[in-house]
Enzyme design. Structure first.
Site, PDB file in Angstrom:
ATOM      1  N   LYS A   1      81.633  54.075 -16.225  1.00 44.19           N
ATOM      2  CA  LYS A   1      81.531  55.316 -16.736  1.00 44.19           C
ATOM      3  C   LYS A   1      80.653  55.924 -16.195  1.00 44.19           C
ATOM      4  CE  LYS A   1      85.503  54.857 -17.897  1.00 44.19           C
ATOM      5  NZ  LYS A   1      86.694  56.026 -17.396  1.00 44.19           N
TER       6      LYS A   1
ATOM      7  N   TYR B   1      86.351  52.072  -9.406  1.00 37.67           N
ATOM      8  CA  TYR B   1      85.108  51.601 -10.182  1.00 37.67           C
ATOM      9  C   TYR B   1      84.400  51.155 -10.374  1.00 37.67           C
ATOM     10  CZ  TYR B   1      84.157  51.029 -15.493  1.00 37.67           C
ATOM     11  OH  TYR B   1      83.109  51.071 -16.238  1.00 37.67           O
TER      12      TYR B   1
ATOM     13  N   ASP C   1      72.778  54.618 -15.451  1.00 38.62           N
ATOM     14  CA  ASP C   1      72.640  53.589 -15.422  1.00 38.62           C
ATOM     15  C   ASP C   1      72.032  52.740 -14.533  1.00 38.62           C
ATOM     16  OD1 ASP C   1      72.901  50.869 -16.118  1.00 38.62           O
ATOM     17  OD2 ASP C   1      75.251  50.935 -17.293  1.00 38.62           O
TER      18      ASP C   1
HETATM   19  C1  F6R Z   1      81.987  49.383 -19.687  1.00 39.57           C
HETATM   20  C2  F6R Z   1      80.736  48.885 -18.871  1.00 39.57           C
HETATM   21  C3  F6R Z   1      81.378  46.986 -19.981  1.00 39.57           C
HETATM   22  C4  F6R Z   1      81.064  46.220 -18.298  1.00 39.57           C
HETATM   23  C5  F6R Z   1      82.173  45.311 -18.021  1.00 39.57           C
HETATM   24  C6  F6R Z   1      82.061  44.295 -17.143  1.00 39.57           C
HETATM   25  O1  F6R Z   1      81.461  50.707 -19.313  1.00 39.57           O
HETATM   26  O2  F6R Z   1      80.253  49.085 -18.817  1.00 39.57           O
HETATM   27  O3  F6R Z   1      82.896  47.593 -20.123  1.00 39.57           O
HETATM   28  O4  F6R Z   1      82.850  47.037 -17.436  1.00 39.57           O
HETATM   29  O5  F6R Z   1      81.113  44.495 -19.314  1.00 39.57           O
HETATM   30  O6  F6R Z   1      80.878  44.323 -16.186  1.00 39.57           O
HETATM   31  P1  F6R Z   1      80.266  43.746 -15.150  1.00 39.57           P
HETATM   32  O7  F6R Z   1      81.522  44.337 -14.440  1.00 39.57           O
HETATM   33  O8  F6R Z   1      79.052  44.199 -14.220  1.00 39.57           O
HETATM   34  O9  F6R Z   1      80.440  42.398 -15.133  1.00 39.57           O
HETATM   35 MG    MG Z   2      75.992  49.393 -17.892  1.00 37.48          MG
HETATM   36 MG    MG Z   3      76.260  53.290 -20.477  1.00 37.07          MG
END
Ligand code: F6R
Ligand code: MG
Ligand code: MG
Length: 364
Positions: A231, A228, A11
């Site tokens: 994923k 974290y 990603d």
């Molecule tokens: C799960 C995922 C999303 C982010 C969420 C918060 O794998 O990628 O659910 O965890 O959108 O994202 P941030 O912390 O990047 O704002």
């Molecule tokens: Mg992402």
């Molecule tokens: Mg992804």
């Protein structure tokens, strides 16, 4: 002809939020791999996406762990990160955890599944790619494909599969591996692989011919980074037909969606919904988790395909089921079993909350 098939993913930035990949990023990856093919490094390639994950599917003659191929993937991700940065996509370079390439892409963030084999007269391949879930999500599907006669009738009535398959299981916390023979040892194996956040099926082999049948990416981003960072969104390559399960047996586990960990903030349980590649756009509560399947025939390493296997209407009911399951889980809001148990949540305010409450707990 001996050929290596590598599926390497990362990603490098989401469009919009974490819901999709931007076409310019995919185009950049295509340019990088086209150049590598022209220069003779790759036999063939296909660039695709699953949600916000960029998927590089490559055939070549450099074997598993081929340094030049890993470097090509790394450089491609770096180039795509620059495109993502110019577009100010979300989470630019999210999965590139290292500053520079160091001989192998393993341990640097991207997910890797690779297998080298002698191409058969007809080499049927299915590549599964998931978004919003963890390495380990393939445990139950791989078990069903290669060990469950209620899924794979070939295990019962096809002579060339009747001896069963061997499963290589990795303990990703202790960095150990073990081989289980199915069907003889399925009860022992299930004790472990039923806990997919720790014990992950890395590979499956035909027990008689010893041929590689399946391989998955087992990289756990949280374990690599120690925190974290998104994923794992794993990939899995499966060889099909002949001595391996038929295409329909390989796809069948996904007809009955299961709950996997991931979804919003990587901290929830949600249904793994099989969708067409264009439909891998996890939006509701950043999900639910998706799986796509790209089917190919190999012809001297050339990737003939892909066919978008879950575009088939026969998976409509699975999608409907998955949406109902998503509703049922969402009903729990911040409660388990929708939210992961405390120790498994990858996104948590627990340390801060406990610090704030320090001194306020009274002995019972
Ligand atoms: C799960 C995922 C999303 C982010 C969420 C918060 O794998 O990628 O659910 O965890 O959108 O994202 P941030 O912390 O990047 O704002
Ligand atoms: Mg992402
Ligand atoms: Mg992804």
């Amino acid at each position: 002809m001996k050929v290596t098939l590598s599926a390497i993913k990362a990603d490098v930035g989401g469009y919009v939020g974490h819901s999709e990949s931007h076409p310019d990023v995919l185009a950049k990856a295509g340019e990088c791999l086209a150049k590598a093919k022209k220069e003779g490094l790759l036999v063939d390639y296909h660039v695709t996406k699953c949600g916000d994950d960029l998927e590089l599917i490559m055939t070549h003659q450099h074997g598993e762990e081929g340094e030049k191929i890993h470097k090509l993937a790394w450089d491609t991700f770096v180039g795509c990160t620059e495109v993502a940065r110019a577009l100010k996509l979300h989470g630019v370079g999210q999965d590139l955890l290292a500053d520079a390439f160091t001989g192998t892409i393993r341990g640097l963030g991207p997910g890797v599944a690779e297998m080298e084999f002698e191409e058969r007269v007809a080499e049927t391949i299915i590549i599964f790619m998931a978004d919003k879930t963890s390495a380990g999500a393939w445990n139950m599907p791989l078990y069903k494909m290669f060990a469950d006669p209620f899924n794979t009738i070939g295990l019962v009535i096809a002579e060339n599969m009747h001896s069963g398959f061997a499963f290589e299981v990795h303990d990703v916390k202790e960095h150990k591996k073990i081989i289980f023979n199915a069907p003889d040892e399925i009860y022992d194996m299930l004790v472990l692989i039923g806990a997919p956040s720790r014990y992950i099926i890395k590979a499956v082999y035909h027990r008689e011919t010893k041929e590689i049948a399946a391989v998955s990416s087992t990289q756990k981003l949280a374990l690599i980074a120690g925190r974290y960072v998104g994923k794992d969104d794993p990939v899995c390559i499966v060889r099909s037909q002949g001595q391996f399960p038929a295409v329909g047996e390989v796809l069948e586990p996904f007809a009955t969606p299961i709950l996997v960990e991931g979804w919003m903030r990587g901290s929830h349980q949600g249904p793994l919904m099989p969708v067409s590649i264009p439909d891998s756009t996890p939006s509701r509560f950043d999900g639910p988790p998706r799986v796509v399947a790209a089917g190919f025939q190999l012809s001297d390493g050339r990737l003939v395909g892909p066919r978008d296997m879950f575009a088939d209407k026969a998976f409509n009911l699975a999608r409907h089921d998955a949406n109902l399951m998503a509703d049922m889980m969402r009903r729990h809001g911040p409660f388990e079993p929708h939210r992961l148990p405390l120790e498994e949540m990858e996104y948590t305010t627990m340390p801060q909350v406990m610090k704030k409450l320090e001194g306020r707990f009274i002995d019972l």
